[in-house]
Write a protein that holds these residues in place. Structure first.
Motif, mmCIF file in Angstrom:
data_model
loop_
_atom_site.group_PDB
_atom_site.id
_atom_site.type_symbol
_atom_site.label_atom_id
_atom_site.label_comp_id
_atom_site.label_asym_id
_atom_site.label_seq_id
_atom_site.Cartn_x
_atom_site.Cartn_y
_atom_site.Cartn_z
ATOM 1 N N ALA A 54 0.833 -1.211 0.000
ATOM 2 C CA ALA A 54 0.000 0.000 0.000
ATOM 3 C C ALA A 54 0.864 1.254 0.000
ATOM 4 O O ALA A 54 0.561 2.229 -0.708
ATOM 5 C CB ALA A 54 -0.928 -0.012 1.211
ATOM 6 N N PHE A 55 1.943 1.251 0.778
ATOM 7 C CA PHE A 55 2.846 2.411 0.781
ATOM 8 C C PHE A 55 3.544 2.563 -0.565
ATOM 9 O O PHE A 55 3.738 3.681 -1.056
ATOM 10 C CB PHE A 55 3.878 2.273 1.902
ATOM 11 C CG PHE A 55 3.373 2.697 3.244
ATOM 12 C CD1 PHE A 55 3.108 4.035 3.510
ATOM 13 C CD2 PHE A 55 3.157 1.768 4.251
ATOM 14 C CE1 PHE A 55 2.627 4.439 4.755
ATOM 15 C CE2 PHE A 55 2.665 2.153 5.493
ATOM 16 C CZ PHE A 55 2.406 3.494 5.743
ATOM 17 N N LEU A 213 1.092 0.303 -12.009
ATOM 18 C CA LEU A 213 0.617 1.347 -11.093
ATOM 19 C C LEU A 213 -0.827 1.085 -10.689
ATOM 20 O O LEU A 213 -1.194 1.247 -9.514
ATOM 21 C CB LEU A 213 0.742 2.718 -11.759
ATOM 22 C CG LEU A 213 0.439 3.942 -10.882
ATOM 23 C CD1 LEU A 213 1.244 5.142 -11.329
ATOM 24 C CD2 LEU A 213 -1.050 4.298 -10.891
ATOM 25 N N SER A 214 -1.650 0.699 -11.648
ATOM 26 C CA SER A 214 -3.065 0.459 -11.342
ATOM 27 C C SER A 214 -3.238 -0.621 -10.292
ATOM 28 O O SER A 214 -4.071 -0.505 -9.393
ATOM 29 C CB SER A 214 -3.819 0.064 -12.612
ATOM 30 O OG SER A 214 -3.848 1.123 -13.535
ATOM 31 N N TYR A 215 -2.436 -1.679 -10.403
ATOM 32 C CA TYR A 215 -2.557 -2.762 -9.427
ATOM 33 C C TYR A 215 -2.185 -2.283 -8.031
ATOM 34 O O TYR A 215 -2.950 -2.459 -7.070
ATOM 35 C CB TYR A 215 -1.684 -3.953 -9.820
ATOM 36 C CG TYR A 215 -1.577 -4.984 -8.718
ATOM 37 C CD1 TYR A 215 -2.652 -5.820 -8.428
ATOM 38 C CD2 TYR A 215 -0.420 -5.092 -7.946
ATOM 39 C CE1 TYR A 215 -2.569 -6.750 -7.401
ATOM 40 C CE2 TYR A 215 -0.336 -6.016 -6.921
ATOM 41 C CZ TYR A 215 -1.414 -6.835 -6.646
ATOM 42 O OH TYR A 215 -1.337 -7.740 -5.614
ATOM 43 N N TRP A 216 -1.023 -1.667 -7.901
ATOM 44 C CA TRP A 216 -0.539 -1.296 -6.568
ATOM 45 C C TRP A 216 -1.359 -0.183 -5.937
ATOM 46 O O TRP A 216 -1.600 -0.195 -4.723
ATOM 47 C CB TRP A 216 0.947 -0.915 -6.623
ATOM 48 C CG TRP A 216 1.835 -2.084 -6.839
ATOM 49 C CD1 TRP A 216 2.532 -2.392 -7.968
ATOM 50 C CD2 TRP A 216 2.095 -3.140 -5.907
ATOM 51 N NE1 TRP A 216 3.217 -3.576 -7.815
ATOM 52 C CE2 TRP A 216 2.962 -4.056 -6.546
ATOM 53 C CE3 TRP A 216 1.689 -3.421 -4.607
ATOM 54 C CZ2 TRP A 216 3.429 -5.207 -5.921
ATOM 55 C CZ3 TRP A 216 2.139 -4.567 -3.985
ATOM 56 C CH2 TRP A 216 2.999 -5.454 -4.634
ATOM 57 N N PHE A 217 -1.830 0.768 -6.719
ATOM 58 C CA PHE A 217 -2.576 1.877 -6.139
ATOM 59 C C PHE A 217 -4.080 1.620 -6.113
ATOM 60 O O PHE A 217 -4.723 1.733 -5.063
ATOM 61 C CB PHE A 217 -2.290 3.175 -6.906
ATOM 62 C CG PHE A 217 -3.007 4.371 -6.336
ATOM 63 C CD1 PHE A 217 -2.763 4.789 -5.036
ATOM 64 C CD2 PHE A 217 -3.945 5.063 -7.103
ATOM 65 C CE1 PHE A 217 -3.439 5.889 -4.504
ATOM 66 C CE2 PHE A 217 -4.617 6.159 -6.581
ATOM 67 C CZ PHE A 217 -4.369 6.570 -5.278
ATOM 68 N N CYS A 218 -4.654 1.277 -7.269
ATOM 69 C CA CYS A 218 -6.105 1.142 -7.355
ATOM 70 C C CYS A 218 -6.619 -0.109 -6.651
ATOM 71 O O CYS A 218 -7.781 -0.131 -6.208
ATOM 72 C CB CYS A 218 -6.549 1.113 -8.816
ATOM 73 S SG CYS A 218 -5.982 2.524 -9.778
ATOM 74 N N VAL A 220 -4.346 -2.445 -4.310
ATOM 75 C CA VAL A 220 -3.753 -2.707 -2.991
ATOM 76 C C VAL A 220 -3.902 -1.527 -2.039
ATOM 77 O O VAL A 220 -4.386 -1.676 -0.914
ATOM 78 C CB VAL A 220 -2.266 -3.099 -3.141
ATOM 79 C CG1 VAL A 220 -1.648 -3.340 -1.758
ATOM 80 C CG2 VAL A 220 -2.138 -4.357 -4.001
ATOM 81 N N THR A 221 -3.484 -0.320 -2.464
ATOM 82 C CA THR A 221 -3.585 0.847 -1.581
ATOM 83 C C THR A 221 -5.037 1.133 -1.222
ATOM 84 O O THR A 221 -5.360 1.390 -0.054
ATOM 85 C CB THR A 221 -2.968 2.085 -2.241
ATOM 86 O OG1 THR A 221 -1.594 1.820 -2.540
ATOM 87 C CG2 THR A 221 -3.046 3.289 -1.314
#
Length: 325
Positions: A54-55, A213-218, A220-221
Motif C-alpha cells: 500500500a505504501f 501502477l493500477s494494481y498497486w494503487f487502485c 492494494v492501496t
C-alpha cells in the motif's frame, strides 16, 4: 416512557457451549486469555506485506499517477465502502430496511469489491459484536486496547466465546437469501474479480494508465485504506467521542470517523438504536450512506426504512444519557 429493551440486545452473564455442554462466564477481559499468545503469524505476515504494498502504491500515485486514476480510485473506494455501510451493515446485519433485487445486487458487488469477507461472515460477527459488546465474546473487544480492536483481533485466534456465541446467533435470514449464499460459496473468485482484476484494468483500458501502477494503487492501496476506515469504527468510535444517548456504553459519537466511514461514526446512537437505517438522528449530516439510501428510497429501490421517533430518542437520552428539555 423509554424504548423497550429487547432480550437479544442484552448481554448474558453465562453462555452454554453446545459442544462440551458447560456454561462459560462472559467477562470484559478474561485474564487467562492473552492475545500475544494466540498470534497467527501467517495473518501477521499477510497484513505486513499488504501494508508495504500500500505504501508502494502511494509512492507510485504521488510520482506517476494521472489525476484521472486518483479520482477514479477515490470514487471506486467510496462505492466499495457503501457495500459495507449500506449493505453488509445496515441492510443484512441489522435488516433496517428492505431493498429491491437490483439494489441488493449493486450493494453485494460493492461489498465484494471492498474485500471484508462475505456478507454472511461479516453480519455474523457484527451481530455477535452488538449482543456482547466489550466482552470476550465481542470479536473486537475494545477493552483490550486500540490496536486489538482496530486490527489485532484479525491477527490472533479468536477467544473461544466468540465462536461459542457466534454459533448461537440466528442467521436463518442470510442462509435463506440466494445472493448471500452464492457470494459466500464463491467469495474468493468474486473478490479477485471485483476487487483486484476490474479496478486494475479500468485505468489501463480507458486512459492508458500502466497496469503496474493500477494494481498497486487502485487495488492494494485502496484496499488497505478501506480496511483502516472500517476498523476505525471498531476502535476509535468505541473509545473517543460524545455519549449523549447512553453514557454507560463504550461506543461514542465520533464525527471524524463518520466523515471517513460514510456515516458509521454515530456510534453511541447506533448501539442504542441499532435498528435505525440511518444510524443517526441527524439525517445527512456526516452520513453519506444515509444520503444514498434516501435517494434510493425516492426512486423506489428501498422501502420500510426503520427509524426512531424524536420522542423515543429524548426519553432514552433523559434516562441513560444527556438530558434533553
Amino acid at each position: 416512557m423509554g424504548p423497550r429493551i429487547r432480550e437479544e440486545d442484552v448481554p448474558l452473564d453465562y453462555v452454554e457451549d453446545d459442544k462440551v455442554k458447560i456454561k462459560i462466564k462472559i467477562t470484559d477481559n478474561d485474564p487467562d486469555w492473552k492475545p500475544m499468545e494466540q498470534i497467527v503469524w501467517t495473518n501477521v505476515i499477510w497484513y505486513l506485506v499488504l501494508h508495504i504494498g500500500a505504501f508502494y502504491g502511494l509512492y507510485l500515485a504521488w510520482t506517476q499517477a494521472s489525476w484521472a486514476t486518483i479520482i477514479y480510485t477515490a470514487i471506486f473506494g467510496e462505492l466499495c465502502l457503501l457495500g459495507v455501510t449500506g449493505g453488509a451493515h445496515r441492510l443484512w446485519a441489522h435488516r433496517s430496511y428492505k431493498a429491491s433485487l437490483p439494489f441488493r445486487l449493486f450493494l453485494l458487488i460493492c461489498n465484494t469489491a471492498c474485500g471484508q469477507n462475505s456478507v454472511y461472515d461479516w453480519a455474523r460477527d457484527h451481530r455477535v459484536h452488538h449482543k456482547y459488546s466489550e466482552t470476550d465474546a465481542d470479536p473486537h473487544n475494545s477493552n483490550r486496547g486500540f490496536f486489538f480492536s482496530h486490527m489485532g483481533w484479525l491477527m490472533c485466534r479468536k477467544h473461544q466465546l466468540v465462536a461459542i456465541c457466534g454459533r448461537k446467533i440466528d442467521l436463518s435470514d442470510l442462509t435463506a437469501d440466494p445472493l448471500i449464499v452464492f457470494q459466500r460459496r464463491h467469495y474468493m473468485k468474486l473478490f479477485l474479480l471485483f476487487s483486484v482484476i476490474i479496478p486494475t484494468l479500468i485505468p489501463n483500458l480507458f486512459w492508458s494508465e500502466s497496469l503496474w501502477l493500477s494494481y498497486w494503487f487502485c487495488a492494494v492501496t485502496r484496499y488497505i485504506l478501506q480496511l483502516h476506515i472500517t476498523w476505525l469504527v471498531n476502535s476509535a468510535a468505541h473509545m473517543w467521542g460524545y455519549r449523549p444517548y447512553d453514557s454507560s456504553i463504550a461506543s461514542a459519537e465520533n464525527y471524524f470517523v463518520s466523515s471517513l466511514a460514510l456515516g458509521e461514526g454515530h456510534h453511541n446512537y447506533h448501539h442504542t438504536f441499532p435498528w435505525d437505517y440511518s444510524t443517526s438522528e441527524w439525517g445527512w449530516s456526516f452520513n453519506l450512506t444515509t444520503m444514498v439510501l434516501d435517494s434510493a428510497r425516492k426512486l423506489g429501490l428501498i422501502w420500510d426504512c426503520k427509524s426512531v421517533t424524536k420522542e423515543t430518542i429524548a426519553a432514552r437520552c433523559n434516562r441513560t444519557g444527556v438530558k434533553r428539555d
